[in-house]
Design an enzyme around this catalytic site. Structure first.
Site, short mmCIF file in Angstrom:
data_model
loop_
_atom_site.label_atom_id
_atom_site.label_comp_id
_atom_site.label_asym_id
_atom_site.label_seq_id
_atom_site.Cartn_x
_atom_site.Cartn_y
_atom_site.Cartn_z
N ASP A 1 7.39 7.03 26.86
CA ASP A 1 6.69 7.15 28.13
C ASP A 1 6.05 5.83 28.57
O ASP A 1 6.00 5.52 29.76
CB ASP A 1 5.60 8.23 28.04
CG ASP A 1 6.17 9.61 28.31
OD1 ASP A 1 7.38 9.80 28.09
OD2 ASP A 1 5.41 10.50 28.73
N CYS B 1 7.05 11.47 19.76
CA CYS B 1 6.40 11.12 21.01
C CYS B 1 6.40 12.25 22.03
O CYS B 1 6.87 13.35 21.76
CB CYS B 1 7.02 9.84 21.56
SG CYS B 1 6.47 8.39 20.61
N ASP B 2 5.93 11.92 23.22
CA ASP B 2 5.41 12.89 24.18
C ASP B 2 6.29 14.12 24.44
O ASP B 2 5.89 15.25 24.20
CB ASP B 2 5.16 12.20 25.52
CG ASP B 2 4.09 11.13 25.43
OD1 ASP B 2 4.05 10.45 24.40
OD2 ASP B 2 3.32 10.97 26.37
N LYS B 3 7.48 13.92 24.98
CA LYS B 3 8.31 15.08 25.37
C LYS B 3 9.12 15.61 24.21
O LYS B 3 9.62 16.72 24.26
CB LYS B 3 9.28 14.71 26.51
CG LYS B 3 8.62 14.19 27.76
CD LYS B 3 7.48 15.04 28.18
CE LYS B 3 6.32 14.26 28.74
NZ LYS B 3 6.02 12.98 28.17
N CYS C 1 1.20 6.32 20.12
CA CYS C 1 0.04 5.54 20.58
C CYS C 1 -1.28 6.19 20.16
O CYS C 1 -1.46 7.39 20.27
CB CYS C 1 0.11 5.32 22.08
SG CYS C 1 1.58 4.40 22.56
N GLU D 1 4.10 10.50 35.32
CA GLU D 1 2.72 10.28 34.91
C GLU D 1 2.10 9.16 35.74
O GLU D 1 2.76 8.19 36.09
CB GLU D 1 2.66 9.90 33.43
CG GLU D 1 2.97 11.05 32.51
CD GLU D 1 2.80 10.70 31.05
OE1 GLU D 1 2.69 11.63 30.24
OE2 GLU D 1 2.79 9.50 30.70
N SER E 1 -0.83 10.62 32.09
CA SER E 1 -0.71 10.31 30.67
C SER E 1 -1.95 10.82 29.97
O SER E 1 -3.04 10.90 30.56
CB SER E 1 -0.60 8.80 30.48
OG SER E 1 -0.85 8.45 29.15
#
Length: 552
Positions: free
Chosen positions: A78, A119-121, A191, A442, A468
């Site tokens: 992202d 990570c995110d998704k 992160c 985002e 985010s």
């Protein structure tokens, strides 16, 4: 075993010959086949080190008498995709990841699964697949990035985004920006704040689909390798005992995950993802339930961007297990539910303790008596909008100001950096929702610019896009219905007065129903921004953010 469909009897000799072409032995083929979903690549820092973790999982599978079978999936970073066309693909990739895992597991008849997102998704995409497949499964995430501590500074990725805003406003030098760029991300891993990836890693643990410690052990710690080995071993046990996600992902489990979400102050994206995962599990999770839980569960942690602490600090303070145990002991989490350990959550965390009360507050002395996320409704968002209440300054909990309206993130960024946003304004960014984006980008760029310029104490931002987990300030996203679907956010004009009352859960534009109806008659749906490829298909099929932005 399910894998017998590709291994047993004379008619499966061709199938066995293909396994043997890859070096599999008869002994390996006699054991449970455990699929390992590995999204490792050289473009995602949260996944860069995954091959080492996958090797540890494989060792665990073999130790327990199973045969590991690794396959790859996609994954979007992202941060690298932020602020340009690439961000259209981020949320949309979640559906592809779920589909990839489903296809590989079903086509090859795996007996069980180990999902290894970072990570995110990728984390919610794999959890969606776990719920959909309902095979014995366990999640072991890639672990958190370390943060930078030195020279009186605590830095993470968000620090770099905000440093850009400070540099543009003349509040930081080029040397200071360069220092931040070179030091804010000191290791691989997701992160380091309570951003979306780490939020979902923690919630994977809180919902019972990952082992204790999964959410907070840093990526570069040897303990992460040991966790991976234990996850591999446990995957084989889950197959032998036929323990499936449907026994874990119950309505109560989602309520528990939301309670931890509120206590930790997770990313607003967690609402979007938990709703989508619940849908795959056959559980209804509406926004009213989220507000009910937020109203009673206290906020115990303030990790970046809401406060000075990072995931490694939460780890050393006792981790997610300590938070869960604190919630169980005070009646905010039902500890009776099943976990991948084949024991109740209460049993799994019974020895966990808060080791640093500065990082994890007790229920008796919370940061706030209400949770870290709030759902707002009103004539701008009849179906709801989401704000990370824990990251909003007290002075912005209630705010009224004139709208500055932009039909894209790029327009808003240009105006912010062009010094066109004044104290008291409410920045409105629309046509960035699931359909209008498409892909619900985002808005870390705009929120970081506002914060970096020192305007986060006086300027709010609302959007039908999303934020985010690194965003902070009065940033209200997921406005539903979105502008592209005819939602009222598409009717707001520059100068209209926006009223925000986060404690009361209200988001309104000061316009009469008659005025809104008149504007509605003149509104025309926009042309799709992208007319071919995956995003064109996604735009036609995606649901509202209030329903998890799932592809129907």
């Amino acid at each position: 075993m399910r894998s017998d469909e590709v291994k047993l009897h004379a008619e499966r000799a061709p199938h066995r010959s293909l396994f043997k072409a890859m070096g599999y032995t008869d002994e390996e083929l006699s054991r449970p086949l455990i699929g390992i979903a590995n999204p490792r690549s050289e473009i995602v820092p949260g996944h860069f080190h995954l091959n080492q973790l996958v090797d540890a999982v494989k060792a665990g599978v073999r130790l327990a008498g199973g045969t590991p079978v690794e396959f790859g999936t996609i994954g979007v970073c992202d941060g690298i995709a932020m602020g340009h066309k690439g961000m259209h693909y981020s949320l949309a990739s979640r559906e592809i990841i779920a589909d990839e895992c489903e296809i590989m597991a079903e086509a090859h008849r795996f007996d069980g699964m180990v999902f290894m997102p970072g990570c995110d998704k990728i984390i919610p995409g794999m959890l969606m697949a776990a719920a959909r497949l309902d095979l014995p499964a366990i999640v072991v995430t890639a672990g958190a990035m370390l943060s930078y501590h030195g020279n009186g500074k605590d830095l993470d990725l968000n620090s770099v985004f905000e440093a850009v805003g400070a540099y543009k406003a003349g509040k930081a030098t080029e040397e200071e920006l360069s220092f931040c760029e070179n030091n804010a991300c000191p290791s691989c891993g997701s992160c380091s704040g309570m951003f979306t990836a780490n939020s979902m890693a923690c919630l994977s643990e809180a919902i019972g689909m990952a082992l204790p410690g999964n959410g907070t052990i840093p990526a570069v710690y040897a303990e992460r390798l040991r966790l991976a080995k234990h996850a591999g071993m446990q995957a084989v046990e889950l197959v032998r005992k036929d323990i499936r996600p449907s026994q874990i992902l119950t309505e109560q489990a989602f309520a528990n995950a939301l309670a931890v979400d509120m206590a930790l102050g997770c990313s607003t994206n967690s609402v979007l993802h938990l709703t989508a995962i619940a849908r795959e599990a056959g559980v209804i999770l509406n926004l009213d339930i989220i507000n009910q839980i937020s109203a009673k569960v206290p906020n115990l942690c303030r990790l970046a961007p809401s406060g000075p602490h990072h995931i490694e600090d939460l780890y050393h303070a006792g981790g997610v297990s300590a938070v869960i145990n604190e919630l169980i002991q005070n009646g905010f989490y039902n500890g009776d539910g099943m976990t991948v350990l084949d024991v109740s959550m209460a049993e799994a965390v019974k020895n966990a303790k808060i080791r640093n009360s500065t990082v994890i507050h007790s229920v008796k002395e919370p940061y706030s008596k209400t949770g870290g996320i709030a759902i707002l409704k009103g004539n701008i968002a009849p179906d709801g909008a989401v704000v990370k209440r824990a990251a909003v300054l007290d002075s912005m909990m209630r705010h009224s100001g004139p709208a500055k309206v932009f039909d894209s993130e790029e327009e808003a960024i240009k105006a912010i950096y062009g010094m066109q946003i004044q104290s008291g304004d409410v920045v409105v960014i629309r046509y960035e929702g699931p359909k209008g984006g498409p892909g619900m980008r985002e808005m870390l760029g705009p929120t970081s610019a506002i914060a970096g310029m020192g305007l986060d104490s006086t300027v709010a931002l609302i959007t039908d896009g999303r934020f985010s987990g690194a965003s902070r300030g009065a940033a209200i996203g997921h406005v539903s219905p979105e502008a592209a679907s005819g939602g009222n956010i598409g009717l707001i004009q520059t100068g209209d007065i926006i009223e925000i009352d986060i404690p009361a859960g209200v988001l309104n534009v000061k316009l009469s129903d008659d005025e809104l109806n008149q504007r509605k008659k003149q509104w025309q749906p926009p042309e799709p921004k992208i007319k071919k490829g995956y995003l064109a298909r996604y735009e036609r099929m995606v649901s509202s953010a209030s329903e998890g932005a799932v592809v129907r």
